[in-house]
Motif scaffolding. Structure first.
Motif, PDB file in Angstrom:
ATOM      1  N   UNK A  69     -54.712  33.417  48.303  1.00  0.00           N
ATOM      2  CA  UNK A  69     -55.521  33.286  47.069  1.00  0.00           C
ATOM      3  C   UNK A  69     -55.733  32.207  46.319  1.00  0.00           C
ATOM      4  N   UNK A  70     -54.665  31.444  46.313  1.00  0.00           N
ATOM      5  CA  UNK A  70     -54.617  30.045  45.642  1.00  0.00           C
ATOM      6  C   UNK A  70     -55.432  29.278  46.553  1.00  0.00           C
ATOM      7  N   UNK A  71     -55.466  29.254  47.776  1.00  0.00           N
ATOM      8  CA  UNK A  71     -56.309  28.397  48.640  1.00  0.00           C
ATOM      9  C   UNK A  71     -57.890  28.979  48.425  1.00  0.00           C
ATOM     10  N   UNK A  72     -58.258  30.128  48.429  1.00  0.00           N
ATOM     11  CA  UNK A  72     -59.572  30.698  48.296  1.00  0.00           C
ATOM     12  C   UNK A  72     -60.091  30.055  46.588  1.00  0.00           C
ATOM     13  N   UNK A  73     -58.961  30.000  45.744  1.00  0.00           N
ATOM     14  CA  UNK A  73     -59.355  29.712  44.265  1.00  0.00           C
ATOM     15  C   UNK A  73     -59.796  28.628  44.399  1.00  0.00           C
ATOM     16  N   UNK A  74     -58.997  27.395  45.150  1.00  0.00           N
ATOM     17  CA  UNK A  74     -59.257  26.176  45.396  1.00  0.00           C
ATOM     18  C   UNK A  74     -60.762  25.670  46.048  1.00  0.00           C
ATOM     19  N   UNK A  75     -60.866  26.606  47.123  1.00  0.00           N
ATOM     20  CA  UNK A  75     -62.015  26.558  47.840  1.00  0.00           C
ATOM     21  C   UNK A  75     -63.174  26.795  46.910  1.00  0.00           C
ATOM     22  N   UNK A  76     -63.299  27.717  46.027  1.00  0.00           N
ATOM     23  CA  UNK A  76     -64.476  28.198  45.359  1.00  0.00           C
ATOM     24  C   UNK A  76     -64.722  27.004  44.317  1.00  0.00           C
ATOM     25  N   UNK A  77     -63.722  26.353  43.638  1.00  0.00           N
ATOM     26  CA  UNK A  77     -63.817  25.377  42.918  1.00  0.00           C
ATOM     27  C   UNK A  77     -64.376  23.969  43.602  1.00  0.00           C
ATOM     28  N   UNK A  78     -64.019  23.826  44.929  1.00  0.00           N
ATOM     29  CA  UNK A  78     -64.450  22.569  45.831  1.00  0.00           C
ATOM     30  C   UNK A  78     -65.787  22.994  46.128  1.00  0.00           C
TER      31      UNK A  78
END
Length: 202
Positions: A69-78
């Motif tokens: 979840x943390x990675x995907x949240x970062x992915x979306x922001x990136x």
């Protein structure tokens, strides 16, 4: 590390019932907001559920782990903050300069802090950064490696050697300098680094 407006292909394939885009976005935006404002330790599934007003059951159904979840949240922001260079936006070397400069600038703010924290979390929880690479970095790295290879093929990039090594020389250097605080990282430095590594023609 490196490391896109809306790279839909960045997202890992999903199985099961289709998600509600609105609900999924609320979860991811809440997770990133919490990471940026309170830090990773406070970004628990409970906290994300409260912030997004989505049940924990829904979050666990859509993400196999907190780290995912943390990675995907970062992915979306990136994907919003650091888009991959559009294919039609200039020659490969010019596109590489723009992207590396944008990455260098992003590292100086919360993007850099959150990225480093997420990578550290993956390593501490799983023993490696493989999950971060698989869910976030691999697609972006492959796309930029392909761009560099295209420049080698059309003669606009004169550097020899595998495009993968040239990519790693650029983004590995930027991330290394950022992590250890060796020297300030500026967009100008990133552009010069790209020219040094890729040796663009002309």
């Amino acid at each position: 590390m490196a490391n896109g407006g809306g790279d839909g292909a960045d997202s890992a394939p999903r199985r099961g019932r289709p998600r509600s885009i609105e609900t999924s976005n609320a979860i991811l935006e809440s997770a990133y907001a919490l990471m940026a404002s309170t830090g990773l330790a406070a970004t628990t599934i409970d906290a994300v559920a409260r912030h997004s007003r989505v049940s924990k059951m829904t979050i666990y159904k859509w993400w196999p782990s907190r780290e995912a979840l943390l990675i995907d949240a970062f992915l979306q922001h990136a994907a919003q903050m650091l888009p991959l260079p559009p294919v039609s936006s200039g020659n490969p070397a010019a596109r590489a300069r723009r992207h590396a400069a944008a990455y260098a600038e992003a590292l100086q703010g919360e993007f850099g802090r959150v990225q480093l924290a997420v990578i550290s979390e993956c390593i501490s929880r799983t023993g490696s950064a493989e999950l971060f690479y698989a869910r976030y970095l691999q697609f972006r790295r492959d796309a930029l490696v392909e761009m560099i290879a295209a420049g080698q093929n059309d003669g606009s990039i004169l550097a020899d050697g595998p495009a993968e090594d040239l990519y790693d020389a650029i983004y590995g250097s930027l991330f290394y300098r950022y992590v250890f605080g060796i020297a300030p990282i500026t967009p100008a430095y990133a552009r010069n680094l790209v020219d040094l590594v890729l040796r663009p023609k002309g």
